[in-house]
Write a protein that holds these residues in place. Structure first.
Motif, PDB file in Angstrom:
ATOM      1  N   ARG A  72       0.863  -1.190   0.000  1.00  0.00           N
ATOM      2  CA  ARG A  72       0.000   0.000   0.000  1.00  0.00           C
ATOM      3  C   ARG A  72       0.897   1.236   0.000  1.00  0.00           C
ATOM      4  O   ARG A  72       0.840   2.055   0.910  1.00  0.00           O
ATOM      5  N   ASP A 128     -13.931  -6.396  -2.058  1.00  0.00           N
ATOM      6  CA  ASP A 128     -15.081  -5.699  -1.457  1.00  0.00           C
ATOM      7  C   ASP A 128     -16.159  -5.321  -2.478  1.00  0.00           C
ATOM      8  O   ASP A 128     -17.282  -4.986  -2.100  1.00  0.00           O
ATOM      9  N   MET A 170     -15.151  -9.011   5.729  1.00  0.00           N
ATOM     10  CA  MET A 170     -14.585  -7.775   5.194  1.00  0.00           C
ATOM     11  C   MET A 170     -15.664  -6.941   4.511  1.00  0.00           C
ATOM     12  O   MET A 170     -16.729  -7.451   4.152  1.00  0.00           O
ATOM     13  N   ARG A 172     -15.188  -2.660   3.965  1.00  0.00           N
ATOM     14  CA  ARG A 172     -14.796  -1.414   4.651  1.00  0.00           C
ATOM     15  C   ARG A 172     -15.881  -0.342   4.522  1.00  0.00           C
ATOM     16  O   ARG A 172     -16.327   0.226   5.509  1.00  0.00           O
ATOM     17  N   GLU A 223     -17.121  -5.540   8.597  1.00  0.00           N
ATOM     18  CA  GLU A 223     -16.147  -4.879   9.481  1.00  0.00           C
ATOM     19  C   GLU A 223     -16.415  -3.375   9.598  1.00  0.00           C
ATOM     20  O   GLU A 223     -16.106  -2.759  10.605  1.00  0.00           O
ATOM     21  N   HIS A 274      -8.428 -12.429   6.733  1.00  0.00           N
ATOM     22  CA  HIS A 274      -7.741 -12.575   5.438  1.00  0.00           C
ATOM     23  C   HIS A 274      -7.955 -13.927   4.763  1.00  0.00           C
ATOM     24  O   HIS A 274      -7.554 -14.088   3.608  1.00  0.00           O
ATOM     25  N   ARG A 277      -9.488 -13.473   1.457  1.00  0.00           N
ATOM     26  CA  ARG A 277      -8.718 -12.961   0.314  1.00  0.00           C
ATOM     27  C   ARG A 277      -7.720 -13.974  -0.212  1.00  0.00           C
ATOM     28  O   ARG A 277      -7.065 -13.736  -1.224  1.00  0.00           O
TER      29      ARG A 277
HETATM   30  O1  F6P Z   1      -9.703  -3.562   0.441  1.00  0.00           O
HETATM   31  C1  F6P Z   1     -10.061  -4.832   0.748  1.00  0.00           C
HETATM   32  C2  F6P Z   1      -9.891  -5.135   2.189  1.00  0.00           C
HETATM   33  O2  F6P Z   1     -10.037  -6.499   2.180  1.00  0.00           O
HETATM   34  C3  F6P Z   1     -10.853  -4.437   3.154  1.00  0.00           C
HETATM   35  O3  F6P Z   1     -12.096  -5.036   3.257  1.00  0.00           O
HETATM   36  C4  F6P Z   1     -10.096  -4.514   4.447  1.00  0.00           C
HETATM   37  O4  F6P Z   1     -10.508  -3.509   5.344  1.00  0.00           O
HETATM   38  C5  F6P Z   1      -8.697  -4.334   4.012  1.00  0.00           C
HETATM   39  O5  F6P Z   1      -8.616  -4.829   2.695  1.00  0.00           O
HETATM   40  C6  F6P Z   1      -7.701  -5.028   4.919  1.00  0.00           C
HETATM   41  O6  F6P Z   1      -6.450  -4.991   4.352  1.00  0.00           O
HETATM   42  P1  F6P Z   1      -5.058  -5.320   5.051  1.00  0.00           P
HETATM   43  O7  F6P Z   1      -5.321  -5.862   6.407  1.00  0.00           O
HETATM   44  O8  F6P Z   1      -4.405  -6.292   4.156  1.00  0.00           O
HETATM   45  O9  F6P Z   1      -4.313  -4.036   5.061  1.00  0.00           O
END
Ligand code: F6P
Length: 343
Positions: A72, A128, A170, A172, A223, A274, A277
């Motif tokens: 990120r 998401d 998940m 956001r 969440e 996670h 994902r």
């Molecule tokens: O953007 C997708 C997502 O899965 C969100 O739902 C979640 O809040 C975020 O990524 C968490 O990402 P990480 O913990 O990998 O930074």
């Protein structure tokens, strides 16, 4: 020979490797070189790259995650990072870039295209499913599948123990995952970021269910859902990423404790995190991701820079990257359909 760079940024997502494979295979067939940029924008800032061949992308279609790595990273946070990115773009001889990511990665791509005139196209991704500009993003179907399977498993243990089971998923800004998986898994209550919820109403739904002879209940909560008594999204203190997003989490535990206290029914909480994902993409996501990757190369060939691949109905079309920078919230009609089965 002209050179196309490709990077994957933001949270990983099932289907990223299918995009990479499609981009590489199509580019080579058309006579482009492809350079893989490692770990999102960080790779372009710090010069971490690897040439991608048909051989290096062979066998990655069913693999989760991204062979390029991700991060990120926001190059616009540090002045010299944009400079470094520009000199590496030059050094690696890039002509074009495919940026695969969500609102943050595509936000950077849009800025580089708009302000610096870089020839960039986009591929939208997020589990998401909350990006405007496309009907669906790949990764969402896989996440829904994983959560539905989890709810099915939680169902049998809920029934055996006569408990309330709260499942935190998940989501956001938007409740797509909660609503689709909750509907598919037969949840008795679904709580989403788009609608503030009231704990007493949640408890009333659980009691209604008990009154009609069911001795257990399943509550799915995003969440990012917020109770009307705190008006606050629950976050993990101290975790802020380069784009200013806090790490979410905690609503499931908070809600579970409230439900147990107010109803007197034993309650357990599962935070899927996670797991949603990870792992292999569904067939639907592999196909969507592959079609998005092919479209990205078509956009480059047609010089439609500043555009991204997008799903409209069953067609893959071009949409301005800018469209993905706003959120696509849950369709209220879908939520209302799911709510028919609450309580
Ligand atoms: O953007 C997708 C997502 O899965 C969100 O739902 C979640 O809040 C975020 O990524 C968490 O990402 P990480 O913990 O990998 O930074």
């Amino acid at each position: 020979m002209e050179k196309i760079g490709i990077l994957t940024g933001g949270g990983d997502c099932p289907g990223l490797n299918a995009v990479i494979r499609a981009v590489v295979r199509r580019s080579h067939a058309l006579g482009f070189d492809v350079l893989g940029i490692k770990n999102g924008w960080a790779g372009l800032i710090h010069g971490y790259v690897e040439p991608l061949t048909d051989f290096s992308v062979s066998g990655i279609l069913p693999r989760g995650g991204t062979i390029l790595g991700t991060s990120r990273t926001n190059p616009f946070r540090e002045l010299d990072h944009v400079q470094k990115l520009k000199s590496n773009w030059q050094r690696f001889g890039l002509n074009y870039l495919v940026a695969v990511g969500g609102e943050d990665t595509l936000g950077v791509a849009y800025k580089l295209f708009k302000q610096e005139a870089y020839l960039i196209v986009g591929v939208p991704k997020t589990i998401d499913n909350d990006l405007a500009g496309t009907d669906y993003t790949f990764g969402f179907d896989t996440a829904v599948q994983i959560v539905t399977e989890a709810i099915d498993r939680i169902h049998t243990t809920a029934e055996s123990h006569r408990r309330v089971m709260v499942v935190e998923v998940m989501g956001r800004h938007a409740g797509w995952i909660a609503t689709y998986s909750g509907m598919a898994g037969g949840a008795d209550c679904i709580l989403v970021p788009e609608r503030k919820f009231n704990v007493d109403e949640v408890c009333a739904l659980i009691k209604k269910r008990i009154d009609r002879g069911k001795e257990f209940a399943i509550v799915v909560v995003s969440e990012g859902a917020t109770p009307d008594e705190t008006h606050q999204v629950m976050t993990k203190p101290g975790h802020i990423d380069a784009f200013g997003h806090a790490q979410l989490g905690g609503i499931g535990d908070w809600l579970g404790a409230q439900v147990e206290t107010r109803t007197g029914i034993e309650t357990r909480v599962t935070v899927l995190g996670h797991v949603q994902r990870g792992g292999t993409p569904t067939a639907y996501d592999r196909v969507l991701a592959t079609r998005f990757g092919l479209k990205a190369i078509e956009l480059i060939r047609e010089k439609q820079f500043g555009y991204m691949a997008s799903l409209r109905g069953t067609e893959i079309v071009a949409a301005p990257i800018e469209d993905a920078l706003s959120q696509k919230l849950l369709d209220p009609k879908v939520f209302d359909d799911a709510a028919v089965f609450f309580g």
